[in-house]
Design a protein around this motif. Structure first.
Motif, PDB file in Angstrom:
ATOM      1  N   TRP A   1       0.844  -1.205   0.000  1.00  0.00           N
ATOM      2  CA  TRP A   1       0.000   0.000   0.000  1.00  0.00           C
ATOM      3  C   TRP A   1       0.878   1.254   0.000  1.00  0.00           C
ATOM      4  O   TRP A   1       0.616   2.206  -0.738  1.00  0.00           O
ATOM      5  CB  TRP A   1      -0.922  -0.027   1.203  1.00  0.00           C
ATOM      6  CG  TRP A   1      -1.939   1.073   1.240  1.00  0.00           C
ATOM      7  CD1 TRP A   1      -1.973   2.110   2.111  1.00  0.00           C
ATOM      8  CD2 TRP A   1      -3.063   1.246   0.372  1.00  0.00           C
ATOM      9  NE1 TRP A   1      -3.056   2.921   1.852  1.00  0.00           N
ATOM     10  CE2 TRP A   1      -3.748   2.414   0.787  1.00  0.00           C
ATOM     11  CE3 TRP A   1      -3.556   0.521  -0.713  1.00  0.00           C
ATOM     12  CZ2 TRP A   1      -4.894   2.868   0.153  1.00  0.00           C
ATOM     13  CZ3 TRP A   1      -4.718   0.992  -1.349  1.00  0.00           C
ATOM     14  CH2 TRP A   1      -5.365   2.145  -0.910  1.00  0.00           C
TER      15      TRP A   1
ATOM     16  N   ARG B   1       2.465   1.692  -3.461  1.00  0.00           N
ATOM     17  CA  ARG B   1       1.516   2.217  -4.440  1.00  0.00           C
ATOM     18  C   ARG B   1       1.267   3.722  -4.201  1.00  0.00           C
ATOM     19  O   ARG B   1       1.130   4.481  -5.159  1.00  0.00           O
ATOM     20  CB  ARG B   1       0.190   1.452  -4.358  1.00  0.00           C
ATOM     21  CG  ARG B   1       0.254   0.003  -4.826  1.00  0.00           C
ATOM     22  CD  ARG B   1       0.573  -0.125  -6.302  1.00  0.00           C
ATOM     23  NE  ARG B   1      -0.227   0.790  -7.092  1.00  0.00           N
ATOM     24  CZ  ARG B   1       0.142   1.308  -8.255  1.00  0.00           C
ATOM     25  NH1 ARG B   1       1.306   0.990  -8.764  1.00  0.00           N
ATOM     26  NH2 ARG B   1      -0.646   2.133  -8.895  1.00  0.00           N
TER      27      ARG B   1
ATOM     28  N   ARG C   1       1.993   6.765  -6.813  1.00  0.00           N
ATOM     29  CA  ARG C   1       0.933   7.730  -7.119  1.00  0.00           C
ATOM     30  C   ARG C   1       1.428   9.153  -6.875  1.00  0.00           C
ATOM     31  O   ARG C   1       1.175  10.076  -7.668  1.00  0.00           O
ATOM     32  CB  ARG C   1      -0.294   7.417  -6.254  1.00  0.00           C
ATOM     33  CG  ARG C   1      -1.628   7.883  -6.828  1.00  0.00           C
ATOM     34  CD  ARG C   1      -2.784   7.514  -5.910  1.00  0.00           C
ATOM     35  NE  ARG C   1      -2.821   6.100  -5.623  1.00  0.00           N
ATOM     36  CZ  ARG C   1      -2.717   5.582  -4.388  1.00  0.00           C
ATOM     37  NH1 ARG C   1      -2.554   6.379  -3.351  1.00  0.00           N
ATOM     38  NH2 ARG C   1      -2.776   4.284  -4.214  1.00  0.00           N
TER      39      ARG C   1
ATOM     40  N   ASP D   1      -3.606   3.522 -10.402  1.00  0.00           N
ATOM     41  CA  ASP D   1      -4.118   2.320  -9.743  1.00  0.00           C
ATOM     42  C   ASP D   1      -4.871   1.426 -10.718  1.00  0.00           C
ATOM     43  O   ASP D   1      -4.880   0.202 -10.557  1.00  0.00           O
ATOM     44  CB  ASP D   1      -5.059   2.726  -8.604  1.00  0.00           C
ATOM     45  CG  ASP D   1      -4.370   3.614  -7.595  1.00  0.00           C
ATOM     46  OD1 ASP D   1      -3.468   3.122  -6.902  1.00  0.00           O
ATOM     47  OD2 ASP D   1      -4.720   4.815  -7.525  1.00  0.00           O
TER      48      ASP D   1
ATOM     49  N   VAL E   1      -3.874  -6.911  -6.496  1.00  0.00           N
ATOM     50  CA  VAL E   1      -2.602  -6.366  -6.959  1.00  0.00           C
ATOM     51  C   VAL E   1      -1.523  -7.443  -6.940  1.00  0.00           C
ATOM     52  O   VAL E   1      -0.757  -7.610  -7.897  1.00  0.00           O
ATOM     53  CB  VAL E   1      -2.192  -5.153  -6.108  1.00  0.00           C
ATOM     54  CG1 VAL E   1      -0.765  -4.716  -6.438  1.00  0.00           C
ATOM     55  CG2 VAL E   1      -3.158  -3.995  -6.317  1.00  0.00           C
TER      56      VAL E   1
END
Length: 874
Positions: free
Chosen positions: A455, A458, A462, A588, A705
């Motif tokens: 998490w 990611r 981002r 995402d 994912v």
């Protein structure tokens, strides 16, 4: 004050750091993260200012700085180690070297464009990016590829936007001396050149630039040379920049000039001559004509030279629609050939290769894809579905055969993982698993990553994207005429804690850039949802001549300009490799909504997947075969059974309305809720989705994912793709090419004579009568049926043909579904060219059963029984 002359001064490096020169000039740095880290660490500011271009970077570093580097012992050791690593990479054995002596010693790869790095802008879209990834994977696997293309003086265009959102194009001229290229030179130092005759006693000269893509040399022909008239100098001006004669001359130079360039390269370097020729799309199809000319100049006839050329040629088609194929007037081709381009090759024979001699074809046109297929013994599409579409689209070239038998296979595209995996993911792999990069064998370890670590990764990706987006949005608005005081809002574009959707590709109408705008109010509601908002990043270029595509961009830009949503949806001009390097990892979800089945393969979603992005796509291209329900979402097609020639069930407006509604539903009810977790965050309406506590991580999302990384990672890898090309196409082509050329091309001569005899005599072949023996009035599973076929072969011999019985489930219209075939044995010569063939088949399934008999020419030199397009059906 303007200079009257301009040239590039090369940097001379101190001896202790001399390996930097080769590290910069070999494009392996573009996918070798330790090398790019080295350049970034040498001088971060200068590296950033160079646009991450090592050649430009070294040219900008002062002599004093270079001397300081040369005195830094630790740095010298690091540079030396990376230099030695590159030398080992270039010379050491790799996967291909384990295949043995029968593997082709060299493969020539022709493509009109190559997307290797942003510093070498010789690409426009997916075809070029695929070609670049093909070269990189070939290098990593040790495949002895040599690539051929054109060096365009302005590459593809740079894109900007007008104040009202209209696409604007500029064509900055490139200086080859400032690119990672070296000019191929003769032993006396003069530039090596190739020459092609043109009509009206003109001549086209081209010099040859070499780019080193790891182990793969890429030869690029450049017509901007002294000795050419102005028109000839401009032939390599722009990628896809002209039509008519201009485009044709580019393709003649790429194909015929490309083979000449290969011969020059072989002569100057001692490199092995290619044993396999791979034509990437029809643009380079004339390479086959040049090779036929070479053979005919040694005394071979047309049919013999054609058979020899076809034996080791592979053709890849990338288009699922006839409109995507280059077609020229037959008179244009005749006009240019009349200048002596093909010399000993009969012009009418060349015209016949590209002739549309099938139902629905235009006899006045010369079709480059048709020529490519007729010049290659092996052909493929670029995804399983695209293979099906291609077999349907080109079935007219093989009349009498079922579509499933058309000799076009498929190799699904892949992406070069080291190029497209973000350094953050590489860093995580290094920290968690002790590997320097992500290899095919490491993908399964994604399940070992803790949810919190994944998490956090990611979110970093981002955030990196958002930093880049804000910079690009500000730059784009300044070019549109906005002043800095008007751009304060750009500091808040996008949010690192909001579900981010990406959409970037070329903008032909079938890719439907604006499907998301079908219901603007609903899209706005999704962007501004109080608990489950989304944000969207869009990029893409329309061909300069495509006014409809430009209008789609303008419509989208006008929506993104709305102050109510401009912080949640952006359009980024000038989509290129540099932008993609942050765009793919930072999203995402990757959105793709083409008209099925018009996406041949598409690889953008693959690049997202290897970075942990989930796909939201119409079941088209690669996604049709790799979607499994746990690696993303499938947008339902309104016309799911639509094929290349199937009548639509819904009209275009109805279709788009239905599919847009399905897209909105998926985003609203499936995608966004899963990203934010089943329960909305506390007070999300006020505080925003960034307040999700650690214990509320979206574990189901993260499981998808991990599954995507572990399952799609190796499946979408260009290494997988290259191994398929090698084992299924290159090695068989190499074997048949060697067989054809052995003993002075004895086998090719024999095959050519046989083909001529078969074509001359096949019109007399027919199935006169068929008897069935052994079937009862009440047939059952397990019964056997003896089929006897009385066949007239005319002047042909039984050993020239295969007489087959095709059998299986019979439909209401008597068509056989998925028929099996069995050969019938020659039993008796009945005289006067008539023969009896017989064989037995078993009935294995209940229901309607049917069979038929056909006659097909067979020869050991053919790659498939449909190759000649000759069949006599009962």
């Amino acid at each position: 004050m303007k200079a009257i002359r301009r040239f590039t001064v090369r940097t001379v490096l101190p001896e202790s750091i001399a390996p930097l020169s080769k590290l910069a000039s070999n494009l392996r740095w573009s996918w070798h993260e330790p090398t790019t880290r080295l350049f970034a660490d040498l001088d971060p500011a200068a590296w950033q200012a160079s646009g991450h271009d090592p050649v430009k970077f070294l040219g900008s570093v002062s002599r004093a700085s270079l001397e300081r580097m040369a005195q830094d012992t630790g740095l010298v050791e690091r540079i030396g180690a990376l230099g030695a690593d590159l030398e080992d990479y270039l010379a050491g054995p790799r996967w291909y070297q384990s295949l043995g002596e029968d593997a082709p010693r060299s493969v020539a790869y022709f493509s009109p464009e190559y997307g290797i790095s942003a510093v070498l802008p010789q690409y426009s879209g997916g075809l070029g990016i695929l070609a670049g990834d093909h070269l990189k994977a070939a290098s990593d696997l040790g495949v002895p590829l040599v690539a051929v293309g054109l060096l365009y003086q302005a590459g593809y265009f740079k894109q900007a936007l007008s104040r009202d959102g209209w696409q604007l194009e500029t064509y900055p001229v490139l200086d080859p001396n400032g690119l990672p290229l070296t000019l191929l030179r003769e032993q006396d130092g003069t530039p090596a050149r190739v020459s092609l005759p043109l009509p009206n006693n003109r001549r086209l000269l081209a010099q040859i630039w070499r780019a080193d893509v790891g182990r793969v040399p890429l030869l690029l022909l450049d017509s901007d040379v002294t000795g050419n008239d102005d028109a000839a100098r401009g032939i390599t001006d722009r990628l896809y920049g002209g039509g008519g004669d201009h485009r044709l001359q580019q393709e003649l130079l790429l194909g015929m000039g490309g083979v000449k360039a290969l011969r020059v390269y072989e002569r100057l370097t001692g490199a092995a001559g290619p044993e396999v020729f791979h034509t990437n799309e029809g643009h380079a199809g004339f390479q086959g004509i040049e090779r036929i000319r070479e053979l005919m100049d040694t005394g071979m006839g047309w049919e013999e030279a054609l058979a020899a050329t076809r034996s080791n040629t592979v053709f890849t088609t990338h288009t699922p629609v006839p409109a995507g194929i280059d077609r020229f007037d037959q008179s244009q081709i005749r006009h240019f050939l009349s200048a002596g381009l093909a010399q000993s090759v009969p012009t009418d024979k060349v015209l016949g290769l590209g002739a549309e001699t099938y139902d629905g074809g235009d006899p006045g046109k010369f079709n480059m894809a048709v020529m490519g297929l007729r010049l290659a013994q092996r052909a493929n599409g670029v995804a399983k579905l695209h293979g099906e579409v291609s077999r349907q689209m080109f079935s007219g070239l093989w009349p009498g055969f079922d579509v499933s038998e058309i000799p076009i296979t498929s190799v699904t595209n892949g992406v070069h993982v080291p190029t497209w995996v973000d350094p953050e993911l590489t860093k995580l792999a290094r920290e968690k698993f002790g590997v320097e990069t992500v290899h095919d064998r490491d993908w399964g370890r994604a399940y070992e990553i803790a949810d919190q670590d994944l998490w956090d990764l990611r979110r970093r990706l981002r955030s990196n994207l958002i930093v880049d987006v804000r910079r690009r949005v500000r730059s784009a608005w300044r070019k549109r005429g906005a002043t800095d005081p008007e751009l304060a809002w750009t500091d808040n574009v996008l949010d690192p804690d909001i579900l981010t959707i990406g959409f970037a590709r070329r903008v032909p109408t079938y890719k439907r850039l604006t499907l998301m705008l079908r219901d603007p109010a609903r899209l706005k509601a999704l962007l501004l949802h109080p608990t489950h908002p989304i944000q969207v990043v869009v990029a893409g270029k329309s061909h300069p001549a495509d006014e409809q595509g430009k209008k789609l961009i303008q419509d989208l830009v006008r929506f993104t300009d709305d102050p109510a949503v401009r912080h949640r949806i952006v359009f980024l001009p000038n989509y290129d490799i540099a932008m993609a390097r942050t765009l793919f990892p930072g999203c995402d979800v990757w959105l793709n909504n083409p008209l099925r089945p018009l996406e041949a393969s598409g690889t953008s979603g693959m690049k997202s997947a290897i970075n942990g992005g989930l796909n939201l796509s119409v079941l088209d291209g690669w996604w049709d075969e790799m979607y499994d329900g746990d690696n993303g979402w499938a947008i339902p097609s309104a016309n799911p059974s639509q094929g290349a020639h199937t009548r639509e069930v819904f009209n275009p407006d109805q279709r788009d309305d239905l599919e847009a509604a399905a897209l909105y539903d998926l985003l609203e009810k499936s995608v966004a809720p899963l990203f934010y977790g089943k329960e909305p965050p506390a007070e999300a309406g006020a505080a925003g989705p960034s307040d999700v506590p650690a214990h509320s991580l979206p574990h189901e999302w993260l499981e998808m994912v991990k599954h995507t990384l572990a399952d799609l990672g190796p499946a979408v890898s260009a290494n997988r793709m290259l191994r398929e090309y090698v084992n299924r196409l290159y090695r068989p082509a190499g074997e048949s090419g060697r067989a054809a050329s052995a003993d002075g091309y004895a086998a090719a001569r024999d095959l050519a004579a046989w083909i001529t005899r078969i074509r001359d005599g096949f019109s007399a072949v027919s199935v006169e009568h068929v008897d069935s023996i052994g079937i009862t009035d009440d047939p059952q599973i397990g019964d056997e049926l003896t089929v006897q076929a009385y066949v007239s072969l005319g002047s042909l011999r039984p050993e020239d043909v295969s007489v087959e019985v095709a059998y299986g489930k019979a439909m209401e219209n008597d068509q056989l579904r998925d028929p099996r075939t069995a050969g019938l044995a020659h039993v008796e010569d009945l005289g006067s060219g008539r023969h009896l063939f017989s064989g037995t088949i078993g009935i294995e399934n209940a229901g309607p059963f049917g069979y038929t008999v056909r006659v097909i020419p067979v020869h050991s030199g053919l790659a498939s029984k449909a190759e000649l397009g000759l069949v006599a059906n009962a």
